[in-house]
Design a protein around this motif. Structure first.
Motif, PDB file in Angstrom:
ATOM      1  N   SER A  53       4.127  49.909  86.075  1.00 28.33           N
ATOM      2  CA  SER A  53       3.286  49.325  85.026  1.00 28.33           C
ATOM      3  C   SER A  53       4.130  49.071  83.781  1.00 28.33           C
ATOM      4  N   ILE A  54       3.684  48.139  82.965  1.00 27.76           N
ATOM      5  CA  ILE A  54       4.397  47.790  81.737  1.00 27.76           C
ATOM      6  C   ILE A  54       3.887  48.681  80.615  1.00 27.76           C
ATOM      7  N   ILE A  55       4.805  49.362  79.939  1.00 23.80           N
ATOM      8  CA  ILE A  55       4.436  50.229  78.819  1.00 23.80           C
ATOM      9  C   ILE A  55       4.212  49.345  77.598  1.00 23.80           C
ATOM     10  N   ARG A  56       3.102  49.554  76.913  1.00 23.98           N
ATOM     11  CA  ARG A  56       2.707  48.705  75.788  1.00 23.98           C
ATOM     12  C   ARG A  56       2.529  49.530  74.516  1.00 23.98           C
ATOM     13  N   ASP A  57       2.612  48.834  73.364  1.00 23.82           N
ATOM     14  CA  ASP A  57       2.394  49.489  72.076  1.00 23.82           C
ATOM     15  C   ASP A  57       0.899  49.509  71.759  1.00 23.82           C
ATOM     16  N   ALA A  58       0.550  49.964  70.559  1.00 25.01           N
ATOM     17  CA  ALA A  58      -0.856  50.100  70.165  1.00 25.01           C
ATOM     18  C   ALA A  58      -1.577  48.753  70.097  1.00 25.01           C
ATOM     19  N   LEU A  59      -0.847  47.662  69.921  1.00 17.31           N
ATOM     20  CA  LEU A  59      -1.457  46.340  69.835  1.00 17.31           C
ATOM     21  C   LEU A  59      -1.454  45.610  71.180  1.00 17.31           C
ATOM     22  N   GLY A  60      -1.005  46.281  72.228  1.00 18.20           N
ATOM     23  CA  GLY A  60      -1.005  45.682  73.553  1.00 18.20           C
ATOM     24  C   GLY A  60       0.218  44.853  73.895  1.00 18.20           C
ATOM     25  N   ARG A  61       1.225  44.862  73.034  1.00 19.83           N
ATOM     26  CA  ARG A  61       2.464  44.114  73.305  1.00 19.83           C
ATOM     27  C   ARG A  61       3.411  44.983  74.127  1.00 19.83           C
ATOM     28  N   PRO A  62       4.201  44.374  75.020  1.00 19.04           N
ATOM     29  CA  PRO A  62       5.182  45.163  75.781  1.00 19.04           C
ATOM     30  C   PRO A  62       6.190  45.821  74.840  1.00 19.04           C
ATOM     31  N   CYS A  63       6.526  47.078  75.136  1.00 19.22           N
ATOM     32  CA  CYS A  63       7.485  47.809  74.296  1.00 19.22           C
ATOM     33  C   CYS A  63       8.920  47.325  74.485  1.00 19.22           C
ATOM     34  N   LEU A  64       9.237  46.856  75.678  1.00 22.03           N
ATOM     35  CA  LEU A  64      10.616  46.491  75.972  1.00 22.03           C
ATOM     36  C   LEU A  64      10.864  44.999  75.785  1.00 22.03           C
ATOM     37  N   ASP A  65      11.956  44.702  75.105  1.00 23.42           N
ATOM     38  CA  ASP A  65      12.444  43.329  74.958  1.00 23.42           C
ATOM     39  C   ASP A  65      13.715  43.256  75.804  1.00 23.42           C
ATOM     40  N   VAL A  66      13.717  42.411  76.827  1.00 22.02           N
ATOM     41  CA  VAL A  66      14.806  42.375  77.800  1.00 22.02           C
ATOM     42  C   VAL A  66      15.483  41.017  77.788  1.00 22.02           C
ATOM     43  N   GLU A  67      16.815  41.037  77.788  1.00 21.00           N
ATOM     44  CA  GLU A  67      17.617  39.829  77.926  1.00 21.00           C
ATOM     45  C   GLU A  67      18.746  40.123  78.897  1.00 21.00           C
ATOM     46  N   ALA A  68      19.125  39.125  79.649  1.00 20.70           N
ATOM     47  CA  ALA A  68      20.222  39.287  80.600  1.00 20.70           C
ATOM     48  C   ALA A  68      21.168  38.101  80.493  1.00 20.70           C
ATOM     49  N   ALA A  69      22.447  38.367  80.726  1.00 18.92           N
ATOM     50  CA  ALA A  69      23.446  37.307  80.639  1.00 18.92           C
ATOM     51  C   ALA A  69      24.562  37.568  81.641  1.00 18.92           C
ATOM     52  N   ALA A  70      25.125  36.495  82.136  1.00 16.82           N
ATOM     53  CA  ALA A  70      26.330  36.562  82.953  1.00 16.82           C
ATOM     54  C   ALA A  70      27.498  36.290  82.008  1.00 16.82           C
ATOM     55  N   ARG A  71      28.421  37.250  81.932  1.00 13.97           N
ATOM     56  CA  ARG A  71      29.507  37.180  80.955  1.00 13.97           C
ATOM     57  C   ARG A  71      30.861  37.193  81.665  1.00 13.97           C
ATOM     58  N   PRO A  72      31.663  36.115  81.513  1.00 16.38           N
ATOM     59  CA  PRO A  72      32.986  36.113  82.156  1.00 16.38           C
ATOM     60  C   PRO A  72      33.910  37.148  81.505  1.00 16.38           C
ATOM     61  N   GLN A  73      34.731  37.764  82.324  1.00 14.22           N
ATOM     62  CA  GLN A  73      35.693  38.720  81.786  1.00 14.22           C
ATOM     63  C   GLN A  73      36.823  37.969  81.099  1.00 14.22           C
ATOM     64  N   VAL A  74      37.449  38.604  80.128  1.00 14.71           N
ATOM     65  CA  VAL A  74      38.490  37.950  79.341  1.00 14.71           C
ATOM     66  C   VAL A  74      39.751  37.723  80.167  1.00 14.71           C
ATOM     67  N   VAL A  75      40.181  38.728  80.892  1.00 14.69           N
ATOM     68  CA  VAL A  75      41.435  38.646  81.633  1.00 14.69           C
ATOM     69  C   VAL A  75      41.323  37.708  82.827  1.00 14.69           C
ATOM     70  N   ASN A  76      40.182  37.774  83.546  1.00 14.97           N
ATOM     71  CA  ASN A  76      39.975  36.937  84.724  1.00 14.97           C
ATOM     72  C   ASN A  76      38.598  36.287  84.617  1.00 14.97           C
ATOM     73  N   PRO A  77      38.501  35.073  84.063  1.00 15.92           N
ATOM     74  CA  PRO A  77      37.201  34.431  83.836  1.00 15.92           C
ATOM     75  C   PRO A  77      36.396  34.154  85.101  1.00 15.92           C
ATOM     76  N   SER A  78      37.002  34.212  86.268  1.00 17.62           N
ATOM     77  CA  SER A  78      36.219  34.010  87.488  1.00 17.62           C
ATOM     78  C   SER A  78      35.420  35.260  87.856  1.00 17.62           C
ATOM     79  N   MET A  79      35.762  36.405  87.275  1.00 13.88           N
ATOM     80  CA  MET A  79      34.988  37.638  87.481  1.00 13.88           C
ATOM     81  C   MET A  79      33.891  37.676  86.415  1.00 13.88           C
ATOM     82  N   ILE A  80      32.636  37.723  86.867  1.00 13.63           N
ATOM     83  CA  ILE A  80      31.486  37.622  85.981  1.00 13.63           C
ATOM     84  C   ILE A  80      30.746  38.956  85.931  1.00 13.63           C
ATOM     85  N   ASP A  81      30.579  39.515  84.727  1.00 12.11           N
ATOM     86  CA  ASP A  81      29.779  40.728  84.528  1.00 12.11           C
ATOM     87  C   ASP A  81      28.320  40.332  84.375  1.00 12.11           C
TER      88      ASP A  81
END
Length: 137
Positions: A53-81
């Motif tokens: 279940s999604i945990i919500r605050d007192a106003l009913g909004r989700p507590c968690l703000d989530v973002e995700a990104a694929a980030r190339p490594q500096v030394v080897n840009p073909s390796m993606i974190d």
């Protein structure tokens, strides 16, 4: 006859990456445009639906703000974190488990109230897009 020279005024550029905002000074603009290996975050979509279940605050909004990104490594840009950033916007502590979608490759984290955690879910060669799910406790 004197020719008037017109010069272009360079203004700072503001780059925004999720929670991060970086201002580039005018002197760095010419250098950053000439560099082909400039930061190339590939922002990902929302987390897939999970059984928790999604945990919500007192106003009913989700507590968690989530973002995700694929980030190339500096030394080897073909390796993606594959990085997932989670911010708790509520005063209570929340335990989360971030997984690749339909997989048992997971990272667990505990978020204190109003804190943020960045977790690297995995690293793969030339994989810019990934699906993930978040389980809240």
């Amino acid at each position: 006859m004197m020719a008037m020279q017109c010069c272009q005024i360079k203004r700072p550029i503001l780059l925004v990456f999720g929670f991060f905002a970086v201002a580039l000074p005018a002197s760095a603009q010419s250098q950053s445009s000439a560099t082909p290996s400039a930061s190339k975050f590939m922002m990902q979509g929302q987390a897939e639906q999970s059984n928790s279940s999604i945990i919500r605050d007192a106003l009913g909004r989700p507590c968690l703000d989530v973002e995700a990104a694929a980030r190339p490594q500096v030394v080897n840009p073909s390796m993606i974190d594959h990085v997932v950033s989670i911010k708790n916007n509520c005063p209570k502590m929340i335990h989360v488990k971030v997984c690749y979608h339909n997989s048992d490759r997971c990272n667990e984290a505990t978020l204190s109230g109003y804190k943020r955690v960045d977790t690297t879910l995995g690293t793969m060669r030339n994989v810019n897009f990934f699906r993930y799910s978040i389980h809240q406790k």
